[in-house]
Design an enzyme around this catalytic site. Structure first.
Site, PDB file in Angstrom:
ATOM      1  N   CYS A   5      48.342  27.736  39.766  1.00 24.08           N
ATOM      2  CA  CYS A   5      47.656  29.172  39.731  1.00 24.08           C
ATOM      3  C   CYS A   5      48.701  30.338  40.132  1.00 24.08           C
ATOM      4  CB  CYS A   5      46.804  29.249  41.179  1.00 24.08           C
ATOM      5  SG  CYS A   5      46.135  30.828  41.411  1.00 24.08           S
ATOM      6  N   ASP A  31      49.980  45.100  38.367  1.00 32.66           N
ATOM      7  CA  ASP A  31      49.498  44.170  37.401  1.00 32.66           C
ATOM      8  C   ASP A  31      50.612  44.267  36.334  1.00 32.66           C
ATOM      9  OD1 ASP A  31      46.396  43.336  36.337  1.00 32.66           O
ATOM     10  OD2 ASP A  31      48.121  43.473  34.701  1.00 32.66           O
ATOM     11  N   HIS A  47      43.384  30.616  48.267  1.00 30.98           N
ATOM     12  CA  HIS A  47      43.026  30.724  46.879  1.00 30.98           C
ATOM     13  C   HIS A  47      41.516  30.398  47.241  1.00 30.98           C
ATOM     14  CE1 HIS A  47      43.194  29.342  42.744  1.00 30.98           C
ATOM     15  NE2 HIS A  47      41.976  28.610  42.885  1.00 30.98           N
ATOM     16  N   ASN A  85      36.439  40.879  37.925  1.00 31.12           N
ATOM     17  CA  ASN A  85      36.018  40.393  36.864  1.00 31.12           C
ATOM     18  C   ASN A  85      35.797  38.706  37.301  1.00 31.12           C
ATOM     19  OD1 ASN A  85      36.379  42.256  35.134  1.00 31.12           O
ATOM     20  ND2 ASN A  85      38.446  41.785  34.817  1.00 31.12           N
ATOM     21  N   THR A  93      40.612  35.918  33.623  1.00 30.67           N
ATOM     22  CA  THR A  93      41.587  35.154  33.122  1.00 30.67           C
ATOM     23  C   THR A  93      42.531  34.376  34.027  1.00 30.67           C
ATOM     24  OG1 THR A  93      43.302  36.767  33.048  1.00 30.67           O
ATOM     25  CG2 THR A  93      41.790  36.672  30.965  1.00 30.67           C
ATOM     26  N   HIS A  96      41.944  33.101  40.538  1.00 34.64           N
ATOM     27  CA  HIS A  96      42.120  33.285  41.863  1.00 34.64           C
ATOM     28  C   HIS A  96      41.635  34.510  42.168  1.00 34.64           C
ATOM     29  CE1 HIS A  96      45.214  33.262  45.482  1.00 34.64           C
ATOM     30  NE2 HIS A  96      44.504  34.249  45.597  1.00 34.64           N
ATOM     31  N   HIS A  98      40.662  38.172  42.522  1.00 31.42           N
ATOM     32  CA  HIS A  98      41.371  39.452  42.835  1.00 31.42           C
ATOM     33  C   HIS A  98      40.425  40.700  42.575  1.00 31.42           C
ATOM     34  CE1 HIS A  98      41.664  37.884  38.689  1.00 31.42           C
ATOM     35  NE2 HIS A  98      41.768  38.989  38.453  1.00 31.42           N
TER      36      HIS A  98
HETATM   37  P1  5GP Z   1      41.535  39.144  35.133  1.00 38.04           P
HETATM   38  O1  5GP Z   1      41.560  39.014  33.521  1.00 38.04           O
HETATM   39  O2  5GP Z   1      41.425  37.637  35.564  1.00 38.04           O
HETATM   40  O3  5GP Z   1      40.307  40.150  35.662  1.00 38.04           O
HETATM   41  O4  5GP Z   1      42.895  39.783  35.675  1.00 38.04           O
HETATM   42  C1  5GP Z   1      44.113  39.052  35.616  1.00 38.04           C
HETATM   43  C2  5GP Z   1      45.126  40.230  35.875  1.00 38.04           C
HETATM   44  O5  5GP Z   1      46.219  39.504  35.872  1.00 38.04           O
HETATM   45  C3  5GP Z   1      45.466  40.794  34.313  1.00 38.04           C
HETATM   46  O6  5GP Z   1      45.140  42.290  34.300  1.00 38.04           O
HETATM   47  C4  5GP Z   1      46.858  40.433  33.748  1.00 38.04           C
HETATM   48  O7  5GP Z   1      47.798  41.381  33.517  1.00 38.04           O
HETATM   49  C5  5GP Z   1      47.306  40.116  35.276  1.00 38.04           C
HETATM   50  N1  5GP Z   1      48.330  39.181  35.435  1.00 38.04           N
HETATM   51  C6  5GP Z   1      48.350  37.842  34.783  1.00 38.04           C
HETATM   52  N2  5GP Z   1      49.528  37.367  35.056  1.00 38.04           N
HETATM   53  C7  5GP Z   1      50.314  37.915  35.952  1.00 38.04           C
HETATM   54  C8  5GP Z   1      51.264  37.923  36.670  1.00 38.04           C
HETATM   55  O8  5GP Z   1      52.238  36.750  36.499  1.00 38.04           O
HETATM   56  N3  5GP Z   1      51.858  38.802  37.393  1.00 38.04           N
HETATM   57  C9  5GP Z   1      51.301  39.966  37.530  1.00 38.04           C
HETATM   58  N4  5GP Z   1      51.626  40.898  38.216  1.00 38.04           N
HETATM   59  N5  5GP Z   1      50.217  40.139  37.081  1.00 38.04           N
HETATM   60  C10 5GP Z   1      49.413  39.252  36.131  1.00 38.04           C
HETATM   61 ZN    ZN Z   2      45.438  30.680  43.748  1.00 38.21          ZN
END
Ligand code: 5GP
Ligand code: ZN
Length: 112
Positions: A5, A31, A47, A85, A93, A96, A98
């Site tokens: 994760c 982000d 988590h 989301n 994506t 975990h 957020h």
């Molecule tokens: P989701 O698509 O799950 O709602 O949001 C995941 C977010 O995590 C995305 O906006 C993506 O840019 C961000 N993200 C993915 N991997 C990393 C990472 O390793 N570091 C940081 N700071 N953000 C990440």
């Molecule tokens: Zn996690």
């Protein structure tokens, strides 16, 4: 800590992040691929896969919202959007939970 994760690894200090808020229960960091001039992710240190799982822990749920408010105070924001989301079809994506905290320009409503 969940295996593989990315946010657990950031919480554990195994991956770098630009941290804007840190307390016993919550970490907030920029982000990697910002969708607005200000785009912060607020995550519980434990988590939980998504908001439904997080909701089973009222203390952790409250801590995430308090973390959002702390980032808002720190950055001096007065208008912002928070998004969770949940599920692949909604764009999740990283599994975990957020809160996306978005600000910095007018945000259209409803989102596309
Ligand atoms: P989701 O698509 O799950 O709602 O949001 C995941 C977010 O995590 C995305 O906006 C993506 O840019 C961000 N993200 C993915 N991997 C990393 C990472 O390793 N570091 C940081 N700071 N953000 C990440
Ligand atoms: Zn996690």
């Amino acid at each position: 800590m969940a295996e593989d994760c990315v946010f657990c690894k950031i919480v554990a200090g195994e991956l770098p992040a630009s941290v804007v808020y840190d307390d016993a229960d919550v970490l907030a960091f920029a982000d990697l691929d910002p969708k607005a001039p200000t785009h912060i992710l607020v995550v519980p240190k434990r988590h939980y896969v998504d908001i439904s799982e997080l909701a089973g822990d009222r203390d952790a749920s409250a801590a995430v919202l308090a973390g959002v408010a702390a980032v808002v105070r720190t950055l001096g924001l007065n208008s912002y959007r928070t998004v969770f989301n949940t599920g692949v079809e909604a764009g999740q994506t990283v599994f975990h939970v957020h809160a996306h905290l978005l600000a910095g320009r007018p945000l259209t409503w409803p989102p596309g």
